[in-house]
Design a protein around this motif. Structure first.
Motif, PDB file in Angstrom:
ATOM      1  N   SER A  96       5.706  -0.861   8.331  1.00 29.12           N
ATOM      2  CA  SER A  96       5.466   0.503   7.885  1.00 29.12           C
ATOM      3  C   SER A  96       6.816   1.178   7.625  1.00 29.12           C
ATOM      4  CB  SER A  96       4.689   1.265   8.953  1.00 29.12           C
ATOM      5  OG  SER A  96       4.842   2.655   8.759  1.00 29.12           O
ATOM      6  N   PHE A  97       6.874   1.971   6.567  1.00 29.53           N
ATOM      7  CA  PHE A  97       8.140   2.580   6.157  1.00 29.53           C
ATOM      8  C   PHE A  97       8.054   4.098   6.187  1.00 29.53           C
ATOM      9  CE2 PHE A  97       7.395  -1.459   4.175  1.00 29.53           C
ATOM     10  CZ  PHE A  97       8.554  -2.154   4.480  1.00 29.53           C
ATOM     11  N   HIS A  98       9.147   4.711   6.635  1.00 28.31           N
ATOM     12  CA  HIS A  98       9.217   6.169   6.638  1.00 28.31           C
ATOM     13  C   HIS A  98      10.614   6.583   6.157  1.00 28.31           C
ATOM     14  CE1 HIS A  98       7.974  10.139   7.252  1.00 28.31           C
ATOM     15  NE2 HIS A  98       8.037  10.266   8.563  1.00 28.31           N
ATOM     16  N   SER A  99      10.785   7.860   5.860  1.00 29.06           N
ATOM     17  CA  SER A  99      11.992   8.327   5.188  1.00 29.06           C
ATOM     18  C   SER A  99      12.299   9.761   5.597  1.00 29.06           C
ATOM     19  CB  SER A  99      11.746   8.268   3.676  1.00 29.06           C
ATOM     20  OG  SER A  99      12.729   8.982   2.976  1.00 29.06           O
ATOM     21  N   ILE A 152       0.867  -1.170   0.000  1.00 35.76           N
ATOM     22  CA  ILE A 152       0.000   0.000   0.000  1.00 35.76           C
ATOM     23  C   ILE A 152       0.909   1.228   0.000  1.00 35.76           C
ATOM     24  CG2 ILE A 152      -1.701   1.284   1.360  1.00 35.76           C
ATOM     25  CD1 ILE A 152      -2.802  -1.385   0.695  1.00 35.76           C
ATOM     26  N   ILE A 153       0.546   2.235  -0.765  1.00 35.92           N
ATOM     27  CA  ILE A 153       1.287   3.501  -0.688  1.00 35.92           C
ATOM     28  C   ILE A 153       0.299   4.578  -0.277  1.00 35.92           C
ATOM     29  CG2 ILE A 153       2.861   5.072  -1.882  1.00 35.92           C
ATOM     30  CD1 ILE A 153       3.233   2.894  -4.033  1.00 35.92           C
ATOM     31  N   ASN A 154       0.465   5.103   0.914  1.00 34.09           N
ATOM     32  CA  ASN A 154      -0.486   6.092   1.443  1.00 34.09           C
ATOM     33  C   ASN A 154       0.249   7.132   2.292  1.00 34.09           C
ATOM     34  OD1 ASN A 154      -3.042   7.273   2.233  1.00 34.09           O
ATOM     35  ND2 ASN A 154      -2.686   6.339   4.233  1.00 34.09           N
ATOM     36  N   PRO A 155       0.135   8.409   1.950  1.00 33.30           N
ATOM     37  CA  PRO A 155      -0.421   9.023   0.736  1.00 33.30           C
ATOM     38  C   PRO A 155       0.230   8.476  -0.524  1.00 33.30           C
ATOM     39  CG  PRO A 155      -0.062  10.709   2.398  1.00 33.30           C
ATOM     40  CD  PRO A 155       0.527   9.443   2.937  1.00 33.30           C
ATOM     41  N   TYR A 201       5.026   9.566   2.911  1.00 37.63           N
ATOM     42  CA  TYR A 201       4.462  10.911   2.746  1.00 37.63           C
ATOM     43  C   TYR A 201       3.510  11.272   3.878  1.00 37.63           C
ATOM     44  CZ  TYR A 201       6.602  10.501  -1.808  1.00 37.63           C
ATOM     45  OH  TYR A 201       7.527  10.333  -2.808  1.00 37.63           O
ATOM     46  N   GLN A 202       3.698  10.661   5.037  1.00 38.28           N
ATOM     47  CA  GLN A 202       2.752  10.871   6.144  1.00 38.28           C
ATOM     48  C   GLN A 202       2.676  12.326   6.588  1.00 38.28           C
ATOM     49  OE1 GLN A 202       4.504   9.125  10.111  1.00 38.28           O
ATOM     50  NE2 GLN A 202       5.150   7.777   8.464  1.00 38.28           N
ATOM     51  N   ASP A 203       3.727  13.099   6.373  1.00 37.39           N
ATOM     52  CA  ASP A 203       3.673  14.524   6.735  1.00 37.39           C
ATOM     53  C   ASP A 203       3.211  15.401   5.576  1.00 37.39           C
ATOM     54  OD1 ASP A 203       4.488  14.305   9.401  1.00 37.39           O
ATOM     55  OD2 ASP A 203       6.593  14.138   8.812  1.00 37.39           O
ATOM     56  N   ASN A 204       2.933  14.796   4.437  1.00 40.82           N
ATOM     57  CA  ASN A 204       2.557  15.569   3.250  1.00 40.82           C
ATOM     58  C   ASN A 204       1.082  15.393   2.921  1.00 40.82           C
ATOM     59  OD1 ASN A 204       5.647  14.489   2.624  1.00 40.82           O
ATOM     60  ND2 ASN A 204       5.294  16.630   2.066  1.00 40.82           N
ATOM     61  N   VAL A 205       0.239  16.003   3.730  1.00 37.19           N
ATOM     62  CA  VAL A 205      -1.198  15.981   3.469  1.00 37.19           C
ATOM     63  C   VAL A 205      -1.658  17.439   3.368  1.00 37.19           C
ATOM     64  CG1 VAL A 205      -3.467  15.328   4.345  1.00 37.19           C
ATOM     65  CG2 VAL A 205      -1.519  13.793   4.653  1.00 37.19           C
ATOM     66  N   MET A 227       3.769  14.421  -3.187  1.00 35.44           N
ATOM     67  CA  MET A 227       4.501  15.500  -3.861  1.00 35.44           C
ATOM     68  C   MET A 227       4.291  15.502  -5.362  1.00 35.44           C
ATOM     69  SD  MET A 227       8.174  15.264  -1.966  1.00 35.44           S
ATOM     70  CE  MET A 227       8.371  15.894  -0.288  1.00 35.44           C
ATOM     71  N   TYR A 228       3.217  14.824  -5.831  1.00 35.12           N
ATOM     72  CA  TYR A 228       3.092  14.634  -7.260  1.00 35.12           C
ATOM     73  C   TYR A 228       1.680  14.883  -7.753  1.00 35.12           C
ATOM     74  CZ  TYR A 228       7.008  11.935  -5.598  1.00 35.12           C
ATOM     75  OH  TYR A 228       8.134  11.558  -4.933  1.00 35.12           O
ATOM     76  N   ALA A 229       1.592  15.325  -9.009  1.00 37.51           N
ATOM     77  CA  ALA A 229       0.321  15.260  -9.729  1.00 37.51           C
ATOM     78  C   ALA A 229       0.486  14.159 -10.770  1.00 37.51           C
ATOM     79  CB  ALA A 229       0.027  16.591 -10.407  1.00 37.51           C
TER      80      ALA A 229
END
Lengths: 501, 501
Positions: B303-306, B234-237, B270-274, B407-409
């Motif tokens: 769960s993965f973070h970066s 799963i990729i969320n966001p 992207y958990q901080d990118n909402v 970070m993408y459209a």
């Protein structure tokens, strides 16, 4: 909804796990090191043992053993990390100049241009160019093309990438990878994980762990019966053996690789760690060049280097590079693609690598301090190499080849037959039992020879020569006393003196 | 000696290469990006194009796009790198305090103790503890055990490690890995390399790229006919979709994983990118907890973070971590063993990660600046997300879902049938042809949707929203003009307006 009992068996267990992962072993951070950590915590919490500290001689981690980092290297990395420091008067000009240059080559098109982020997957261009220039100088003019240089996350990453490229685990064409025994267990671990075939060639302990090309032939011919040997791995200077290969030996190896169509992987991470006055580091590439264009234009070769060893010992930044020679352009594109999936090696490690290949010049302000620090580190290592060999060889039942280079001694130890039986009854390798007892009784953590491979019936351990001279002496005296006590326990002192000499 | 002709064919060619490596694709740094680099060099050397600069909107590299690093983070990493700075009055106390603490936890038994080197393979203990505390706070009290936290070399390294652990390429039991389409191509690349089976589930573009659990069921049932699906990614966001999953959706997914015994890999980098005001990040672990002990004690989850994303955008340090939940202890030991072969993640990335999970507190001197910088970055990203959506949706033949996060459209583009035919005649994906022309004519570098996967017959591209607002506007206007010109060329403007709306 399906019913599930309250004590749920995990869905993914050892049974369903990737069998190739299960097959991996890595002794350098294996069970004995885990045990050492437990004892360390026990002592910290006030527990009592016959010793007050654990001395970790299991891993080539210089700074953890008290070696000071090279100031200039840390300055450059700090400047790159926090460019505000470029205005600080307390940093020397030559460090600032290097940091600016790296940042400019790093940031690419950004106007600010002074904050590193992802680099190109192959590494920062100017660092690759510096590395090529360094190699040309090291190899006395043998040409190096910077387009063949790839920065890596430590040398391990490069070694694994090249193996993954070349090795196929498919049943009908399993690839044989020739590795020295004893070896650095990254090789056996990667081969197991990739389901390739490990092809052992034995180094000659009686001849100071030299590589004998006849043994290469033997191993190759035997392996050909059940796999397709394609890759030949060399570690020079040797890990764990500390041996430094002669030019004659390297020529023989390259000739063999040429004849048998083998890709040569030259692990040369200890190229700056040569201590014996009669030894010298020769790069595989330089020797290949000297053999003439017939060889230099055909033998496929990858050489690996690292910021973690040498005189810098910068293990944490994970810097490294590889140079590839004669790779088919299409294969090279595949390599680049594969590296790009992992985005890029850490930029800090890249900067560390740049300092190693582009040290201060005589007309630069940091030159004096840099070479003083470098000399101190390498001088101390040379002294400790000698010291280790001498003290170990004075122990009855221990025989240690000269530590010509690298950072390790790999002494042969006599384990009395009764102790061997005892270990076998415990389902344990005899040298594992020996090292566990050494750890439990003295606090010294070394790695059993079985983790590196050794001839059947011979036993060894690997210890680093990195502790401070003072601590190293304590360590070696404890090994001395422990070994005698161990032999006496099995009434085997006389036998030992006869056996290993 | 065997005779060899002067034009030596390389011993290792595409034919003998590991076929799994050949199967790997990675569009984010693929052919179009290589082309962009060539054009960039051409411009630098004075070449002429209808534009003066290449704008690289292909990769989530914030600093390369001019975003300023968070000062406090860089200070801590610089202090750890060059501890002499701990005496400098120009660094704030809270940064020094963190650096000291990291170094002390890092160096282990060294007396000097203040120079980082290798860390434990799982990461520095105090950083793992900080991460666990951060997760507990983020998840409003759901317990996190620091022994289940592993530092990684960026998130990619963690994702690949877990896949390697779980996935077997063996013919009799090939593992199916379920991934969203569109996906981040690290997944497809790793699956190809490991010879596992990629099981696609399609996200619902008409419903803002939401994940529909019925589609999961469909994909799972179909896959079961030819492989053993074991892993659900799963990729969320979402990357590339920018979608943020609702709590209801996450519950449905976890229930499905529970029922079908799937290991859940939650890519939450992207958990901080909402950005969307009606969206909120919910971690898979927290939702699992809320579903009750029956679920929380059984579903296996990583769960993965970066450090590369969020508001820090520190791509070069290669920082990241994973939290594992419900892993069988024996499997966990195997994971630890596997990680130890690679020694340790870069310490700089670990320190960067520590700042993210342990930011300055209200009573600390750096608090004000830190939150000001963080707010600026996230505020600008939110503005640019809106701007991108609006301008793209004003182009006839382009339809862009709201950029809720990441970070993408990933706009859908109408490519006229005649252009599709033309591309096919060239042996090229139609969106690849589109993106190549966009690059050649405007200097804008985006990645074709085919690199991420898309429903047959639909076309997209991925662009980052990272360029500065000013540059982003230029970029979007150029896309607008290019697209209309492209449509006119095929006399398809009217058709486009009808088709994508």
């Amino acid at each position: 909804m399906k019913y599930r009992s309250t004590v749920t068996p995990k869905l993914h267990s050892l049974n369903t796990l990737n069998p190739q992962v299960k097959a991996v072993e890595y002794a350098v951070r294996g069970p004995i090191v885990i045990k050492a950590g437990e004892i360390e915590r026990y002592l910290q919490e006030g527990g009592k043992k016959p010793f007050t500290e654990v001395i970790k001689a299991n891993i080539g981690d210089a700074h953890a053993m008290g070696q000071q980092p090279i100031t200039f290297l840390r300055q450059v990395v700090a400047l790159c990390t926090f460019p505000e420091l470029l205005d600080s008067p307390s940093f020397p000009k030559d460090a600032k100049w290097r940091a600016r240059r790296i940042l400019q080559s790093c940031g690419g098109q950004s106007i600010e241009g002074m904050f590193w982020s992802y680099s190109a997957s192959k590494g920062v261009d100017c660092i690759r160019q510096d590395i090529a220039a360094y190699i040309e100088q090291r190899d006395q003019g043998v040409p190096a093309n910077w387009e063949n240089i790839f920065l890596t996350t430590g040398a391990s990453d490069g070694i694994v990438s090249i193996l993954r490229l070349l090795v196929s685990g498919q049943a009908h064409a399993r690839t044989g990878v020739m590795i020295p025994i004893p070896q650095y267990p990254l090789y056996s671990a990667a081969i197991a994980e990739m389901d390739a075939v490990q092809v052992n060639y034995y180094l000659d302990e009686d001849n100071c762990w030299a590589l004998d090309v006849h043994e290469l032939h033997r191993a190759y011919q035997t392996a050909k019966e059940h796999c397709q040997p394609r890759v030949l791995c060399i570690i020079n200077p040797g890990n764990p053996t500390g041996q430094v290969q002669s030019k004659k030996c390297i020529k023989d190896v390259l000739h063999f690789a040429y004849e048998e169509n083998l890709f040569v992987m030259a692990d040369e991470v200890y190229q700056d760690n040569v201590y014996a006055p009669d030894c010298q580091f020769h790069s595989f590439k330089k020797v290949l060049y000297e053999m003439g264009p017939e060889y230099f234009n055909s033998v496929e070769l990858a050489s690996f280097h690292s910021s973690s060893k040498g005189y810098t010992g910068e293990c944490g930044f994970r810097g490294g590079f590889m140079e590839i020679v004669n790779l088919d352009p299409e294969v090279k594109s595949q390599l680049v693609k594969m590296l790009s999936v992992r985005l890029c090696p850490p930029v800090t490690g890249q900067a560390a690598m740049d300092v190693i290949v582009n040290p201060p010049q005589p007309d630069e302000p940091s030159h004096g301090q840099f070479y003083k620090e470098k000399g101190l580190v390498l001088g101390a290592l040379a002294d400790k190499a000698k010291l280790t060999e001498h003290i170990l060889n004075a122990v009855p039942g221990i025989k240690c080849n000269p530590v010509q280079g690298a950072m390790y001694a790999f002494p042969r130890i006599f384990i009395p037959p009764r102790a061997v039986e005892e270990a076998q009854a415990l389902g344990m390798q005899p040298d594992m039992m020996y090292c566990l007892r050494l750890l439990e009784e003295t606090g010294i953590c070394v790695v059993p020879g079985s983790g590196f491979g050794q001839r059947e019936g011979s036993y060894h351990f690997r210890m680093t020569i990195l502790p401070s001279a003072e601590k190293l002496k304590v360590l070696l005296e404890k090994v001395h006393d422990f070994h005698i006590k161990f032999l006496n326990e099995y009434s085997a002192l006389d036998e030992a003196q006869r056996s290993v000499s």
